[in-house]
Design an enzyme around this catalytic site. Sequence first.
Site, short mmCIF file in Angstrom:
data_model
loop_
_atom_site.label_atom_id
_atom_site.label_comp_id
_atom_site.label_asym_id
_atom_site.label_seq_id
_atom_site.Cartn_x
_atom_site.Cartn_y
_atom_site.Cartn_z
N TYR A 146 10.76 34.75 12.79
CA TYR A 146 11.70 33.67 14.25
C TYR A 146 10.30 32.24 14.24
O TYR A 146 10.17 31.45 13.35
CB TYR A 146 11.80 34.02 15.51
N ASP A 196 5.00 39.48 4.44
CA ASP A 196 6.98 40.14 5.09
C ASP A 196 7.63 41.27 4.95
O ASP A 196 7.32 40.91 3.16
CB ASP A 196 7.25 39.24 5.76
N ASN A 197 7.63 42.29 5.44
CA ASN A 197 8.37 43.33 4.91
C ASN A 197 9.67 43.39 4.71
O ASN A 197 10.52 44.20 4.43
CB ASN A 197 7.48 44.49 5.32
N GLN A 230 11.51 43.52 7.29
CA GLN A 230 12.05 44.27 7.85
C GLN A 230 13.05 43.91 9.25
O GLN A 230 14.33 44.44 10.39
CB GLN A 230 11.14 45.30 8.71
N PHE A 264 1.66 36.97 12.43
CA PHE A 264 2.52 37.21 13.47
C PHE A 264 3.23 38.97 13.32
O PHE A 264 3.99 39.29 13.60
CB PHE A 264 3.35 36.60 12.78
N ALA A 291 4.94 42.60 13.25
CA ALA A 291 4.61 43.14 14.38
C ALA A 291 5.90 43.34 14.75
O ALA A 291 6.75 42.85 14.81
CB ALA A 291 3.98 42.83 15.36
N TYR A 324 4.30 48.08 23.97
CA TYR A 324 4.09 47.09 23.35
C TYR A 324 2.90 46.05 22.92
O TYR A 324 1.65 45.71 23.07
CB TYR A 324 5.11 46.45 23.60
N ASP A 353 9.30 46.17 32.32
CA ASP A 353 9.67 44.48 32.36
C ASP A 353 8.92 44.52 33.66
O ASP A 353 9.25 44.83 34.20
CB ASP A 353 10.86 44.37 32.66
N1 LIG Z 1 9.26 36.48 20.90
C1 LIG Z 1 7.87 36.19 21.58
O1 LIG Z 1 8.77 35.43 22.15
C2 LIG Z 1 7.52 36.44 21.72
C3 LIG Z 1 6.09 35.91 22.42
C4 LIG Z 1 4.44 36.66 22.70
C5 LIG Z 1 4.39 37.10 21.28
N2 LIG Z 1 5.24 37.47 19.66
C6 LIG Z 1 4.61 37.80 18.84
O2 LIG Z 1 4.95 36.67 17.55
C7 LIG Z 1 5.34 37.26 16.53
C8 LIG Z 1 6.08 36.83 15.91
O3 LIG Z 1 7.41 37.69 16.67
P1 LIG Z 1 9.20 36.56 16.65
O4 LIG Z 1 9.34 36.83 17.65
O5 LIG Z 1 8.74 36.19 15.17
O6 LIG Z 1 8.67 38.55 16.20
P2 LIG Z 1 9.80 38.75 14.60
O7 LIG Z 1 10.30 40.12 14.67
O8 LIG Z 1 10.98 37.18 14.25
O9 LIG Z 1 8.94 38.39 13.49
C9 LIG Z 1 8.28 39.39 12.71
C10 LIG Z 1 8.02 39.50 11.30
O10 LIG Z 1 7.08 40.73 10.77
C11 LIG Z 1 7.82 41.20 10.15
N3 LIG Z 1 6.92 42.16 9.96
C12 LIG Z 1 7.01 43.62 10.88
N4 LIG Z 1 6.16 44.25 10.87
C13 LIG Z 1 5.53 44.17 9.79
C14 LIG Z 1 4.43 44.80 8.72
N5 LIG Z 1 4.46 46.35 8.85
N6 LIG Z 1 4.30 44.29 7.23
C15 LIG Z 1 4.77 43.61 6.94
N7 LIG Z 1 5.99 42.31 7.90
C16 LIG Z 1 6.45 42.96 8.87
C17 LIG Z 1 8.80 41.34 10.69
O11 LIG Z 1 10.09 41.93 9.41
C18 LIG Z 1 9.33 40.00 10.97
O12 LIG Z 1 10.18 38.98 9.91
C19 LIG Z 1 4.88 39.53 16.61
O13 LIG Z 1 3.50 39.47 16.32
C20 LIG Z 1 4.77 39.58 18.49
O14 LIG Z 1 4.34 39.48 19.13
C21 LIG Z 1 6.27 37.20 20.23
O1 LIG Z 2 20.20 41.32 27.85
C1 LIG Z 2 19.07 40.88 28.44
C2 LIG Z 2 18.28 40.30 27.43
C3 LIG Z 2 17.34 39.78 28.54
N1 LIG Z 2 16.83 39.96 30.18
C4 LIG Z 2 16.21 39.83 30.53
O2 LIG Z 2 15.34 38.35 30.21
C5 LIG Z 2 14.27 38.64 30.85
C6 LIG Z 2 13.44 38.25 29.08
O3 LIG Z 2 13.73 38.97 28.06
P1 LIG Z 2 13.91 39.08 26.76
O4 LIG Z 2 13.94 37.45 25.99
O5 LIG Z 2 14.25 40.43 26.20
O6 LIG Z 2 11.92 39.03 25.90
P2 LIG Z 2 10.74 39.73 27.26
O7 LIG Z 2 10.81 41.00 27.44
O8 LIG Z 2 9.77 38.66 28.57
O9 LIG Z 2 9.70 39.74 26.10
C7 LIG Z 2 9.22 37.97 25.55
O10 LIG Z 2 8.14 37.47 25.67
C8 LIG Z 2 7.17 37.91 26.05
C9 LIG Z 2 6.37 38.30 26.30
O11 LIG Z 2 6.78 37.73 27.55
C10 LIG Z 2 6.44 39.11 24.02
O12 LIG Z 2 5.42 39.25 24.53
C11 LIG Z 2 8.03 39.48 23.56
O13 LIG Z 2 7.92 39.58 22.20
C12 LIG Z 2 9.10 38.42 23.82
O14 LIG Z 2 10.79 38.79 23.31
C13 LIG Z 2 13.24 39.79 30.94
O15 LIG Z 2 13.41 40.03 32.56
C14 LIG Z 2 15.01 41.00 30.62
O16 LIG Z 2 15.26 41.66 31.31
C15 LIG Z 2 18.37 40.48 30.65
O17 LIG Z 2 18.07 40.69 32.13
N2 LIG Z 2 20.01 40.07 29.73
#
Ligand SMILES: NC(=O)c1ccc[n+]([C@@H]2O[C@H](COP(=O)([O-])OP(=O)(O)OC[C@H]3O[C@@H](n4cnc5c(N)ncnc54)[C@H](O)[C@@H]3O)[C@@H](O)[C@H]2O)c1
Ligand SMILES: O=c1ccn([C@@H]2O[C@H](COP(=O)(O)OP(=O)(O)O[C@H]3O[C@H](CO)[C@@H](O)[C@H](O)[C@H]3O)[C@@H](O)[C@H]2O)c(=O)[nH]1
Length: 328
Positions: A11, A31-32, A34, A72, A74, A140, A284
């Site tokens: 993403y 990217d794998n 997954q 990214f 993870a 995490y 959480d």
């Molecule tokens: N989404 C959020 O709100 C959020 C917030 C804070 C931090 N992050 C961090 O940002 C990064 C990206 O998050 P995202 O929401 O885009 O997640 P995502 O799952 O969409 O993207 C992660 C990508 O990494 C790839 N991947 C995972 N493990 C791998 C491996 N061992 N080798 C190769 N590829 C691998 C997956 O296939 C995926 O495409 C992550 O490191 C996550 O911890 C996300």
């Molecule tokens: O069906 C749902 C999904 C989520 N939540 C709540 O909504 C909030 C946000 O949840 P979510 O969108 O799953 O994000 P977080 O768990 O806060 O984690 C995101 O944000 C973090 C940083 O704050 C990152 O590190 C993580 O990778 C990313 O997934 C949390 O309080 C959840 O408990 C609900 O109540 N119902």
Amino acid sequence: MAILVTGGAGYIGSHTVLYLNQQGEEVIVLDNLQKGHIDAVQNAKFYQGELKNESLLDEIFTSNQINSVIHFAANSLVGESVEKPLEYYENNVIGSYHLIKKMVEHNVKNIVFSSTAATYGNPVKVPIQENDPTVPTNPYGDTKLAIEKMLKWADGAYGLKSVCLRYFNAAGADPEGKIGEDHTPESHLIPIVLQAALGQRENVAIFGDDYPTEDGTCIRDYIHVLDLAAAHYLALKKLHETEESGVYNLGNGTGFSVKQVIDTCRKVTGKDIAAIMATRRAGDPAVLIASSEKAQTELGWIPKYPTLEEIVSHAWNWHKHHPNGYQK
Ligand SMILES: NC(=O)c1ccc[n+]([C@@H]2O[C@H](COP(=O)([O-])OP(=O)(O)OC[C@H]3O[C@@H](n4cnc5c(N)ncnc54)[C@H](O)[C@@H]3O)[C@@H](O)[C@H]2O)c1
Ligand SMILES: O=c1ccn([C@@H]2O[C@H](COP(=O)(O)OP(=O)(O)O[C@H]3O[C@H](CO)[C@@H](O)[C@H](O)[C@H]3O)[C@@H](O)[C@H]2O)c(=O)[nH]1
């Protein structure tokens, strides 16, 4: 020179690849798949494979001219990490170890790392500042903190310079609608609420209304995915200009409760979205709100889409036109 983006089919990674393309940068993605989607990768050389595959990393670093890495890749779900901690340590910490080791061997000196607000745990105060205590409440967040520490020591020993970006909650999508968020299964709040708006779910479960917040539901700081992308580019520029490592929060500095997010989605979509109460989700913290003053001052980062309405509108535009995500 090219930038290697690990997790570039995911993403935030795919939006960053798009942004880097727009800045005229050459991008290579590892990217794998997954979780990622090949169709999300715009205009980049693509390697499908694992972080821990050292011979693949050797090939990538020898056959391309890479001077920086944005990391990214993870596992990143708070709740899942509580259930499967060992998978998180293996993929995140050990995966990053192999990447960092190969960067050192191939003399690649700059890395921007996806860290998280989850490194703080339950904050001692909000907005959270970078030097506040880091006591994660889930595996995490702990894996991300371990990687930050690995990077710090690698700087001291090998001169590997890093910027760790602690993002708060990434949300939204490319405003032009080319790419968006598609996690399967979806666990993030905003896409789940929008799936309910599309009629793909009967309702949204609110995980706990007994938190010490005004309406009892968890408060998060939602940040537009393209604002995150822009911050990565600024972080790389800073690394090249100053050769100094650093840690930065990235958020808008405003918190929204789960109930407020659902209300905003109702307003933006015009749909009557049903919500039900459910129990708390393990791991959480009650409230996470960023102070991004340091990123603003030192990186010159100013979010372009700071309001929750804009963030939800862009997400809604993507979900409406791609109800099945990247699935054809
Ligand atoms: N989404 C959020 O709100 C959020 C917030 C804070 C931090 N992050 C961090 O940002 C990064 C990206 O998050 P995202 O929401 O885009 O997640 P995502 O799952 O969409 O993207 C992660 C990508 O990494 C790839 N991947 C995972 N493990 C791998 C491996 N061992 N080798 C190769 N590829 C691998 C997956 O296939 C995926 O495409 C992550 O490191 C996550 O911890 C996300
Ligand atoms: O069906 C749902 C999904 C989520 N939540 C709540 O909504 C909030 C946000 O949840 P979510 O969108 O799953 O994000 P977080 O768990 O806060 O984690 C995101 O944000 C973090 C940083 O704050 C990152 O590190 C993580 O990778 C990313 O997934 C949390 O309080 C959840 O408990 C609900 O109540 N119902």
